[in-house]
Design an enzyme around this catalytic site. Structure first.
Site, PDB file in Angstrom:
ATOM      1  N   ASN A 292       0.876  -1.174   0.000  1.00 46.96           N
ATOM      2  CA  ASN A 292       0.000   0.000   0.000  1.00 46.96           C
ATOM      3  C   ASN A 292       0.913   1.224   0.000  1.00 46.96           C
ATOM      4  O   ASN A 292       1.531   1.529   1.020  1.00 46.96           O
ATOM      5  CB  ASN A 292      -0.897  -0.055   1.252  1.00 46.96           C
ATOM      6  CG  ASN A 292      -1.748   1.189   1.408  1.00 46.96           C
ATOM      7  OD1 ASN A 292      -1.791   2.043   0.525  1.00 46.96           O
ATOM      8  ND2 ASN A 292      -2.419   1.307   2.541  1.00 46.96           N
ATOM      9  N   TRP A 293       0.994   1.888  -1.123  1.00 46.36           N
ATOM     10  CA  TRP A 293       1.952   2.999  -1.255  1.00 46.36           C
ATOM     11  C   TRP A 293       1.422   4.297  -0.653  1.00 46.36           C
ATOM     12  O   TRP A 293       2.108   5.303  -0.658  1.00 46.36           O
ATOM     13  CB  TRP A 293       2.342   3.187  -2.720  1.00 46.36           C
ATOM     14  CG  TRP A 293       3.078   2.004  -3.295  1.00 46.36           C
ATOM     15  CD1 TRP A 293       3.536   0.911  -2.598  1.00 46.36           C
ATOM     16  CD2 TRP A 293       3.454   1.786  -4.666  1.00 46.36           C
ATOM     17  NE1 TRP A 293       4.167   0.030  -3.451  1.00 46.36           N
ATOM     18  CE2 TRP A 293       4.128   0.532  -4.724  1.00 46.36           C
ATOM     19  CE3 TRP A 293       3.283   2.506  -5.849  1.00 46.36           C
ATOM     20  CZ2 TRP A 293       4.634   0.021  -5.916  1.00 46.36           C
ATOM     21  CZ3 TRP A 293       3.778   1.992  -7.035  1.00 46.36           C
ATOM     22  CH2 TRP A 293       4.452   0.758  -7.066  1.00 46.36           C
ATOM     23  N   LYS A 294       0.194   4.272  -0.179  1.00 44.28           N
ATOM     24  CA  LYS A 294      -0.408   5.442   0.472  1.00 44.28           C
ATOM     25  C   LYS A 294      -0.173   6.694  -0.391  1.00 44.28           C
ATOM     26  O   LYS A 294      -0.203   6.575  -1.607  1.00 44.28           O
ATOM     27  CB  LYS A 294       0.135   5.570   1.896  1.00 44.28           C
ATOM     28  CG  LYS A 294      -0.090   4.267   2.697  1.00 44.28           C
ATOM     29  CD  LYS A 294       0.218   4.377   4.159  1.00 44.28           C
ATOM     30  CE  LYS A 294      -0.046   3.026   4.837  1.00 44.28           C
ATOM     31  NZ  LYS A 294       0.198   3.033   6.273  1.00 44.28           N
TER      32      LYS A 294
ATOM     33  N   GLY B  97       3.001  -1.073   4.279  1.00 46.81           N
ATOM     34  CA  GLY B  97       3.087   0.345   3.971  1.00 46.81           C
ATOM     35  C   GLY B  97       4.536   0.732   3.692  1.00 46.81           C
ATOM     36  O   GLY B  97       5.068   0.482   2.608  1.00 46.81           O
ATOM     37  N   GLY B  98       5.191   1.299   4.683  1.00 45.64           N
ATOM     38  CA  GLY B  98       6.538   1.862   4.531  1.00 45.64           C
ATOM     39  C   GLY B  98       7.531   0.958   3.821  1.00 45.64           C
ATOM     40  O   GLY B  98       8.258   1.401   2.922  1.00 45.64           O
TER      41      GLY B  98
ATOM     42  N   GLY C 166       3.031   2.031  10.906  1.00 45.98           N
ATOM     43  CA  GLY C 166       4.034   3.078  10.764  1.00 45.98           C
ATOM     44  C   GLY C 166       4.832   3.363  12.027  1.00 45.98           C
ATOM     45  O   GLY C 166       5.541   4.365  12.106  1.00 45.98           O
TER      46      GLY C 166
ATOM     47  N   SER D  84       3.769  -2.358  10.234  1.00 46.04           N
ATOM     48  CA  SER D  84       5.222  -2.470  10.385  1.00 46.04           C
ATOM     49  C   SER D  84       5.782  -3.828   9.954  1.00 46.04           C
ATOM     50  O   SER D  84       6.699  -4.358  10.576  1.00 46.04           O
ATOM     51  CB  SER D  84       5.648  -2.148  11.823  1.00 46.04           C
ATOM     52  OG  SER D  84       5.317  -0.799  12.129  1.00 46.04           O
TER      53      SER D  84
ATOM     54  N   GLU E  84      -5.113  -4.898  10.713  1.00 45.44           N
ATOM     55  CA  GLU E  84      -4.005  -3.985  11.009  1.00 45.44           C
ATOM     56  C   GLU E  84      -4.228  -3.319  12.366  1.00 45.44           C
ATOM     57  O   GLU E  84      -5.005  -2.373  12.455  1.00 45.44           O
ATOM     58  CB  GLU E  84      -3.911  -2.887   9.941  1.00 45.44           C
ATOM     59  CG  GLU E  84      -3.676  -3.399   8.548  1.00 45.44           C
ATOM     60  CD  GLU E  84      -3.121  -2.317   7.618  1.00 45.44           C
ATOM     61  OE1 GLU E  84      -2.347  -2.671   6.736  1.00 45.44           O
ATOM     62  OE2 GLU E  84      -3.459  -1.127   7.796  1.00 45.44           O
TER      63      GLU E  84
ATOM     64  N   HIS F 191      -9.535   1.440   5.369  1.00 48.24           N
ATOM     65  CA  HIS F 191      -8.246   1.601   6.054  1.00 48.24           C
ATOM     66  C   HIS F 191      -8.406   2.543   7.249  1.00 48.24           C
ATOM     67  O   HIS F 191      -9.111   3.547   7.167  1.00 48.24           O
ATOM     68  CB  HIS F 191      -7.199   2.143   5.073  1.00 48.24           C
ATOM     69  CG  HIS F 191      -5.796   1.949   5.570  1.00 48.24           C
ATOM     70  ND1 HIS F 191      -5.252   2.749   6.537  1.00 48.24           N
ATOM     71  CD2 HIS F 191      -4.849   1.032   5.254  1.00 48.24           C
ATOM     72  CE1 HIS F 191      -4.013   2.330   6.792  1.00 48.24           C
ATOM     73  NE2 HIS F 191      -3.753   1.278   6.019  1.00 48.24           N
TER      74      HIS F 191
ATOM     75  N   GLU G 270      -6.491   4.741   8.357  1.00 44.69           N
ATOM     76  CA  GLU G 270      -6.104   6.136   8.083  1.00 44.69           C
ATOM     77  C   GLU G 270      -7.269   6.916   7.478  1.00 44.69           C
ATOM     78  O   GLU G 270      -7.426   8.105   7.724  1.00 44.69           O
ATOM     79  CB  GLU G 270      -4.872   6.162   7.160  1.00 44.69           C
ATOM     80  CG  GLU G 270      -3.621   5.762   7.924  1.00 44.69           C
ATOM     81  CD  GLU G 270      -2.481   5.269   7.064  1.00 44.69           C
ATOM     82  OE1 GLU G 270      -2.565   5.350   5.826  1.00 44.69           O
ATOM     83  OE2 GLU G 270      -1.487   4.785   7.651  1.00 44.69           O
TER      84      GLU G 270
HETATM   85  P1  13P Z   1       3.232   0.253   7.693  1.00 45.36           P
HETATM   86  O1  13P Z   1       3.705  -1.016   7.042  1.00 45.36           O
HETATM   87  O2  13P Z   1       3.979   1.463   7.238  1.00 45.36           O
HETATM   88  O3  13P Z   1       3.167   0.108   9.184  1.00 45.36           O
HETATM   89  O4  13P Z   1       1.728   0.487   7.203  1.00 45.36           O
HETATM   90  C1  13P Z   1       0.821  -0.555   7.321  1.00 45.36           C
HETATM   91  C2  13P Z   1      -0.409  -0.181   6.576  1.00 45.36           C
HETATM   92  O5  13P Z   1      -1.164   0.663   7.007  1.00 45.36           O
HETATM   93  C3  13P Z   1      -0.665  -0.874   5.309  1.00 45.36           C
HETATM   94  O6  13P Z   1      -1.951  -0.594   4.844  1.00 45.36           O
END
Ligand code: 13P
Length: 237
Positions: A11-13, A220-221, A159, A199, A153, A97, A99
């Site tokens: 997920n490149w956000k 994510g990251g 993150g 993470s 999640e 999600h 976020e």
């Molecule tokens: P991180 O891997 O950066 O913790 O993010 C997880 C996430 O929200 C994937 O959708």
């Protein structure tokens, strides 16, 4: 190790222009060799979707969008509909999600409308849950197992560099699967993939993927750099 086909998703956000996203996809195409026994998905921003779809043509890597509206079209400034995402080659849409809930006040009811719209048009959803099965799926008729993926999640793990222990994650996934049995039936619940997110890194993916109810990861990251995401996709059994 799960009996279901592992799904490794990035997920490149809100990262990367179209050109940057294409450059990353080219790295992934070069670096990932194990496509026969795992599904690989990337979710770029809306603006990068057409360019990434083009770069992915002929590759088994699948495309996902990070959000959608529930209507097909209409006066909804700034929104994008499921048929529009299908039109640019999206195979999955991430909905629910945390976020989006936290920063855009998205509710279970809206997630529910999005899930219904995606399933109705033949799309696939990747539903993200912060807790166990919430209202996002309530009232929906259970779709065939390959049309829905659940991602668990824990908010505190996103993150932060903090991950649930593999045992905690396994326990949560097993609990979600039990709840899925009530929603659909045991056969379908046993086929639905449940991904872990929060993470996920090259150094913890192997242990997570060794758990029987962890069927993949939503990253994510660590999905933003080629070598790191390639290592995650190529987890060691
Ligand atoms: P991180 O891997 O950066 O913790 O993010 C997880 C996430 O929200 C994937 O959708």
């Amino acid at each position: 190790m799960s009996i279901r086909m592992p799904l490794m998703a990035g997920n490149w956000k809100m990262h990367y222009t179209a050109a940057e996203a294409v450059a990353l996809v080219e790295e992934l195409k070069q670096g990932i060799t194990r496509f026969h026994d795992r599904e690989v998905v990337v979710a770029p921003t809306f603006t990068a979707l057409p360019a990434v779809a083009n770069a992915l043509s002929g590759s088994p890597i699948r495309l996902a969008a990070q959000n959608c509206h529930w209507e097909k079209q209409g006066a909804y400034t700034g929104e994008i509909s499921p048929p529009m995402l299908k039109d640019v080659g999206c195979h999955y849409v991430i909905i629910g999600h945390s976020e989006r809930r936290q920063y855009f006040r998205e509710t279970d009811q809206e997630v529910n409308l999005k899930a219904a719209a995606l399933l109705a048009q033949g799309g696939k959803t990747l539903d993200v849950l912060a807790e166990q099965l919430g209202g996002g799926l309530s009232g929906l008729e259970a779709p065939p197992a390959d049309r829905i993926v659940i991602a668990y999640e824990p908010i505190w793990a996103i993150g932060t560099g903090l991950t649930a222990t593999t045992e905690q994650a396994q326990e949560a996934h097993a609990f979600i699967r039990e709840r899925l049995v009530k929603w659909c039936n045991k056969t379908v619940a046993n086929q639905i993939r449940i991904l872990y997110g929060g993470s996920v890194k090259p150094d913890n993916v192997d242990a997570l993927m060794a758990m029987p109810d962890i069927d993949g990861v939503l990253v994510g990251g660590a999905s933003l750099k080629g070598p790191s995401f390639i290592r995650i996709v190529e987890f060691q059994e």
